[in-house]
Design a protein around this motif. Structure first.
Motif, mmCIF file in Angstrom:
data_model
loop_
_atom_site.group_PDB
_atom_site.id
_atom_site.type_symbol
_atom_site.label_atom_id
_atom_site.label_comp_id
_atom_site.label_asym_id
_atom_site.label_seq_id
_atom_site.Cartn_x
_atom_site.Cartn_y
_atom_site.Cartn_z
ATOM 1 N N TRP A 30 0.837 -1.205 0.000
ATOM 2 C CA TRP A 30 0.000 0.000 0.000
ATOM 3 C C TRP A 30 0.871 1.255 0.000
ATOM 4 O O TRP A 30 0.569 2.234 -0.678
ATOM 5 N N SER A 34 0.979 3.904 -3.186
ATOM 6 C CA SER A 34 0.623 5.311 -2.994
ATOM 7 C C SER A 34 1.835 6.247 -3.067
ATOM 8 O O SER A 34 1.729 7.431 -2.745
ATOM 9 N N GLU A 158 -11.899 8.606 10.094
ATOM 10 C CA GLU A 158 -12.309 8.022 8.821
ATOM 11 C C GLU A 158 -11.247 7.019 8.393
ATOM 12 O O GLU A 158 -10.080 7.378 8.237
ATOM 13 N N ASP A 159 -11.659 5.786 8.238
ATOM 14 C CA ASP A 159 -10.750 4.711 7.869
ATOM 15 C C ASP A 159 -10.970 4.346 6.406
ATOM 16 O O ASP A 159 -12.106 4.219 5.952
ATOM 17 N N THR A 160 -9.879 4.157 5.671
ATOM 18 C CA THR A 160 -9.972 3.887 4.245
ATOM 19 C C THR A 160 -10.720 2.592 3.942
ATOM 20 O O THR A 160 -11.439 2.503 2.945
ATOM 21 N N GLN A 198 0.586 7.222 6.929
ATOM 22 C CA GLN A 198 -0.316 6.137 6.525
ATOM 23 C C GLN A 198 -0.064 4.937 7.438
ATOM 24 O O GLN A 198 1.040 4.401 7.475
ATOM 25 N N GLU A 225 -3.410 8.748 7.814
ATOM 26 C CA GLU A 225 -4.473 7.985 7.167
ATOM 27 C C GLU A 225 -4.493 6.603 7.807
ATOM 28 O O GLU A 225 -3.466 5.928 7.862
ATOM 29 N N VAL A 227 -5.744 2.709 7.782
ATOM 30 C CA VAL A 227 -6.199 1.653 6.894
ATOM 31 C C VAL A 227 -6.171 0.352 7.693
ATOM 32 O O VAL A 227 -5.101 -0.225 7.916
#
Length: 303
Positions: A30, A34, A158-160, A198, A225, A227
């Protein structure tokens, strides 16, 4: 090191099973997908088994994972955690806690709090009461823990993978009574210091993210972020564990197990050949959102 980056941060408490390995590989894929760097952190503040941290790192390098920068070791960074705690304490956001686990379990829960949440027993003690509690602990060779005086009841991130994740935020521990810095504080400080923006990890840790994001805000640190990816479960539907059988890559190799093929299949991509194939074909939009059950073969004398 302040480059946008992902990371893998195992605890060196033993050899990793294939669920742990799969999560670490996904974190690497990931990050590369990205355009991020990929860093490695050894979270050795608590349980440590001699040599396991080195074996974990070599296992990933053997899979072709390329680590950017130096390996970071938490036990070498305690001054950073102390500084962060001092910052919070200077703003009246830290207090001593004299409770044992039994005290917390037997205390009435705060309204709307989940079972096991700290009810704030020590938050509003008088100085005289604090002095008595310190002396009581000192008499049995113990010291107080340090807790965050939280100013919210819950927080949402907010989770991907999962969307909105909301969890209760209690007055969680920053430093344990034995002097060990707590996980929530250490990971927040480390991620910011290492340029980690991330965080890819197993979805069993999703409920920790709101606490950590709230702590980021209090420390004026960027929120990464999040995930949270699905776990690998054992044959009973519980999290895969070493007692389930042959679950480490070395144990499974005795049975001719194709780790790359299994990882690709279990994530919804079809079998991968190697790390280059995985990098070429990885696409988060195609990845499964469901946990996978793995029924391991039995341990053998060789494994």
């Amino acid at each position: 090191m302040l480059t946008p980056a992902g990371r893998f941060a195992p605890s060196p408490s033993g050899d990793l099973h294939i669920g742990n390995v799969r999560t670490g590989v996904v974190a690497y894929l990931w990050a590369r997908w990205s355009g991020r760097a990929f860093r490695w952190r050894t979270e050795d503040l608590d349980r440590v088994r001699e040599g396991s941290g080195e074996r974990q790192l070599e296992e990933f390098r053997g899979l072709g994972v390329r680590i950017d920068g130096d390996v970071v070791t938490q036990s070498h960074r305690t001054d950073l955690y102390a500084s962060a705690c001092d910052d919070l304490a200077g703003r009246g956001l830290v207090y001593e806690c004299y409770c044992s686990r039994r005290d917390i379990q037997s205390a009435p829960s705060a309204p709307h709090a989940p079972p096991g949440a700290y009810p704030g027993t020590c938050r509003h003690l008088t100085e005289a009461q604090r002095g008595e509690a310190r002396a009581r602990l000192a008499a049995v060779g113990r010291a107080p823990a340090l807790r965050l005086a939280s100013d919210v009841r819950e927080h949402t991130v907010e989770d991907t993978m999962l969307g909105s994740v909301t969890s209760h935020v209690d007055d969680f521990v920053l430093r344990r009574g034995d002097g060990v810095w707590a996980y929530n504080l250490a990971v927040v400080v480390d991620d910011a210091d290492m340029g980690i923006d991330q965080v890819v990890r197993g979805d069993d840790l999703a409920s920790s993210a709101p606490r950590q994001a709230h702590l980021c805000a209090l420390l004026r640190l960027p929120v990464p972020e999040y995930v949270h990816v699905p776990l690998v479960l054992g044959p009973t539907g519980a999290r895969l564990a070493k007692r389930d059988g042959a679950v480490t890559p070395a144990q499974l190799a005795v049975h001719g197990f194709d780790l790359w093929a299994w990882m690709g299949e279990s994530l919804g991509f079809g079998p991968w050949r190697d790390i280059d194939d995985a990098l070429m074909r990885f696409d988060p939009a195609r990845m499964t959102h469901e946990a996978v059950v793995f029924d391991p073969p039995p341990l053998t004398a060789a494994g």
